[in-house]
Scaffold this motif. Structure first.
Motif, PDB file in Angstrom:
ATOM      1  N   GLU A 199       0.822  -1.202   0.000  1.00  0.00           N
ATOM      2  CA  GLU A 199       0.000   0.000   0.000  1.00  0.00           C
ATOM      3  C   GLU A 199       0.863   1.262   0.000  1.00  0.00           C
ATOM      4  O   GLU A 199       0.537   2.255  -0.649  1.00  0.00           O
ATOM      5  CB  GLU A 199      -0.939   0.006   1.205  1.00  0.00           C
ATOM      6  CG  GLU A 199      -2.073  -0.986   1.098  1.00  0.00           C
ATOM      7  CD  GLU A 199      -3.080  -0.807   2.212  1.00  0.00           C
ATOM      8  OE1 GLU A 199      -2.798  -0.003   3.124  1.00  0.00           O
ATOM      9  OE2 GLU A 199      -4.133  -1.456   2.173  1.00  0.00           O
ATOM     10  N   GLN A 200       1.966   1.230   0.714  1.00  0.00           N
ATOM     11  CA  GLN A 200       2.845   2.392   0.759  1.00  0.00           C
ATOM     12  C   GLN A 200       3.487   2.629  -0.600  1.00  0.00           C
ATOM     13  O   GLN A 200       3.645   3.775  -1.040  1.00  0.00           O
ATOM     14  CB  GLN A 200       3.922   2.208   1.824  1.00  0.00           C
ATOM     15  CG  GLN A 200       4.779   3.441   2.061  1.00  0.00           C
ATOM     16  CD  GLN A 200       3.951   4.611   2.567  1.00  0.00           C
ATOM     17  OE1 GLN A 200       3.074   4.440   3.400  1.00  0.00           O
ATOM     18  NE2 GLN A 200       4.230   5.791   2.049  1.00  0.00           N
ATOM     19  N   LYS A 246       0.935   4.229  -2.756  1.00  0.00           N
ATOM     20  CA  LYS A 246       0.712   5.617  -2.350  1.00  0.00           C
ATOM     21  C   LYS A 246       1.823   6.526  -2.836  1.00  0.00           C
ATOM     22  O   LYS A 246       1.582   7.689  -3.207  1.00  0.00           O
ATOM     23  CB  LYS A 246       0.595   5.685  -0.828  1.00  0.00           C
ATOM     24  CG  LYS A 246       0.241   7.059  -0.286  1.00  0.00           C
ATOM     25  CD  LYS A 246       0.073   7.007   1.223  1.00  0.00           C
ATOM     26  CE  LYS A 246      -0.292   8.372   1.781  1.00  0.00           C
ATOM     27  NZ  LYS A 246      -0.460   8.331   3.257  1.00  0.00           N
ATOM     28  N   ALA A 285      -6.932   3.886  -0.878  1.00  0.00           N
ATOM     29  CA  ALA A 285      -8.243   4.503  -0.707  1.00  0.00           C
ATOM     30  C   ALA A 285      -9.340   3.441  -0.669  1.00  0.00           C
ATOM     31  O   ALA A 285      -9.203   2.352  -1.240  1.00  0.00           O
ATOM     32  CB  ALA A 285      -8.504   5.470  -1.853  1.00  0.00           C
ATOM     33  N   HIS A 298     -10.662  -0.254  -3.803  1.00  0.00           N
ATOM     34  CA  HIS A 298     -10.398   0.945  -4.596  1.00  0.00           C
ATOM     35  C   HIS A 298     -10.967   0.862  -6.006  1.00  0.00           C
ATOM     36  O   HIS A 298     -10.670   1.710  -6.846  1.00  0.00           O
ATOM     37  CB  HIS A 298      -8.880   1.162  -4.696  1.00  0.00           C
ATOM     38  CG  HIS A 298      -8.177   0.047  -5.402  1.00  0.00           C
ATOM     39  ND1 HIS A 298      -7.924  -1.158  -4.808  1.00  0.00           N
ATOM     40  CD2 HIS A 298      -7.684  -0.043  -6.663  1.00  0.00           C
ATOM     41  CE1 HIS A 298      -7.299  -1.944  -5.666  1.00  0.00           C
ATOM     42  NE2 HIS A 298      -7.158  -1.294  -6.786  1.00  0.00           N
ATOM     43  N   PHE A 318     -15.464   8.640  -1.498  1.00  0.00           N
ATOM     44  CA  PHE A 318     -14.309   8.142  -0.761  1.00  0.00           C
ATOM     45  C   PHE A 318     -14.747   7.859   0.673  1.00  0.00           C
ATOM     46  O   PHE A 318     -15.169   8.762   1.398  1.00  0.00           O
ATOM     47  CB  PHE A 318     -13.180   9.173  -0.755  1.00  0.00           C
ATOM     48  CG  PHE A 318     -12.289   9.107  -1.954  1.00  0.00           C
ATOM     49  CD1 PHE A 318     -11.144   8.333  -1.938  1.00  0.00           C
ATOM     50  CD2 PHE A 318     -12.597   9.816  -3.106  1.00  0.00           C
ATOM     51  CE1 PHE A 318     -10.320   8.254  -3.040  1.00  0.00           C
ATOM     52  CE2 PHE A 318     -11.777   9.754  -4.214  1.00  0.00           C
ATOM     53  CZ  PHE A 318     -10.638   8.967  -4.186  1.00  0.00           C
ATOM     54  N   LYS A 327     -12.542   6.239   2.701  1.00  0.00           N
ATOM     55  CA  LYS A 327     -11.267   6.369   3.418  1.00  0.00           C
ATOM     56  C   LYS A 327     -10.220   6.861   2.439  1.00  0.00           C
ATOM     57  O   LYS A 327     -10.160   6.409   1.299  1.00  0.00           O
ATOM     58  CB  LYS A 327     -10.815   5.021   3.996  1.00  0.00           C
ATOM     59  CG  LYS A 327      -9.544   5.104   4.851  1.00  0.00           C
ATOM     60  CD  LYS A 327      -9.089   3.726   5.305  1.00  0.00           C
ATOM     61  CE  LYS A 327      -8.447   2.955   4.176  1.00  0.00           C
ATOM     62  NZ  LYS A 327      -7.826   1.688   4.639  1.00  0.00           N
ATOM     63  N   GLY A 328      -9.395   7.777   2.889  1.00  0.00           N
ATOM     64  CA  GLY A 328      -8.323   8.263   2.040  1.00  0.00           C
ATOM     65  C   GLY A 328      -8.848   9.218   0.986  1.00  0.00           C
ATOM     66  O   GLY A 328      -9.946   9.774   1.068  1.00  0.00           O
ATOM     67  N   GLY A 359      -7.355  11.166  -3.138  1.00  0.00           N
ATOM     68  CA  GLY A 359      -6.277  11.231  -4.111  1.00  0.00           C
ATOM     69  C   GLY A 359      -6.804  11.104  -5.524  1.00  0.00           C
ATOM     70  O   GLY A 359      -7.985  11.322  -5.798  1.00  0.00           O
TER      71      GLY A 359
END
Length: 210
Positions: free
Chosen positions: A81-82, A85, A145, A168, A192, A194-195, A197
């Motif tokens: 996930e990182q 991101k 997200a 997502h 959204f 959560k998150g 972008g």
């Protein structure tokens, strides 16, 4: 031959099953050479062979499971996930294009909204469906997200079929039944949970009619 079969036992359950299967085959071949083969004996040998095959399958499944677990342990500790991101926006749009092509072929978007985050985290496209018309839709955001899709203004003659959903990614199909009503307007709303972008909410002409 017997000593060779003994070497198979080193392979565990699958080796035992294979050794038993070979023995069953030798027994079956010997029985069939008899001028008057015994049906009961042949049936018993076949059952023996089925059991041997079952042992082979169980052994291979255990071995594959063990190898899979080892592969999972050997994976890098960096969070996926990182990585997603931190990836540049251009890479995410490449993923969007590949996903669109995989799901809908070369179809071109009809209505769409794309871009960065909004304060309320809500995005929508307005769709006018003609009588008997279907429209595919795709909502996608950059992980990690969490999104959801809601169809607003649906009449009884409009059917929403959700074809796939991940944290997502949501995609599906809207269809208006053939009726005296020439057209109906609906809103496809992406939220959204959560998150936030970069994101995309798109529709495409669906093949065929409802």
């Amino acid at each position: 031959m017997i000593s060779s079969l003994g070497n198979l036992l080193a392979a565990g359950i699958s080796g035992l099953g294979l050794a038993l299967a070979i023995l069953a085959y030798l027994l079956l071949r010997a029985e069939q050479r008899i001028p008057d083969p015994r049906t009961r004996m042949i049936n018993a040998i076949y059952r023996y062979m089925y059991f041997s095959a079952f042992l082979v399958v169980v052994g291979l499944s255990m071995e594959f499971g063990k190898q899979w677990a080892e592969l999972q342990k050997a994976k890098p500790t960096v969070e996926v996930e990182q990585l997603a991101k931190d990836a540049p926006d251009e890479m995410w749009y490449d993923v969007l294009r590949a996903t669109r092509r995989r799901l809908f072929g070369e179809a071109m978007p009809r209505e769409f909204v794309r871009g960065g985050p909004r304060p309320d985290g809500v995005y929508q496209v307005d769709v006018v469906l003609q009588s008997g018309e279907c429209r595919d839709y795709l909502a996608m955001a950059r992980p990690p997200a969490l999104i959801d899709v809601e169809i607003q203004g649906m009449a009884n003659e409009v059917v929403n079929t959700q074809l796939g959903k991940q944290d997502h990614l949501v995609f599906g199909r809207l269809c208006k039944a053939k009726s005296p009503t020439p057209s109906v307007s609906v809103k496809i709303v992406m939220k959204f949970l959560k998150g936030g972008g970069v994101h995309a909410l798109e529709t495409y002409s669906a093949p065929g009619a409802f």
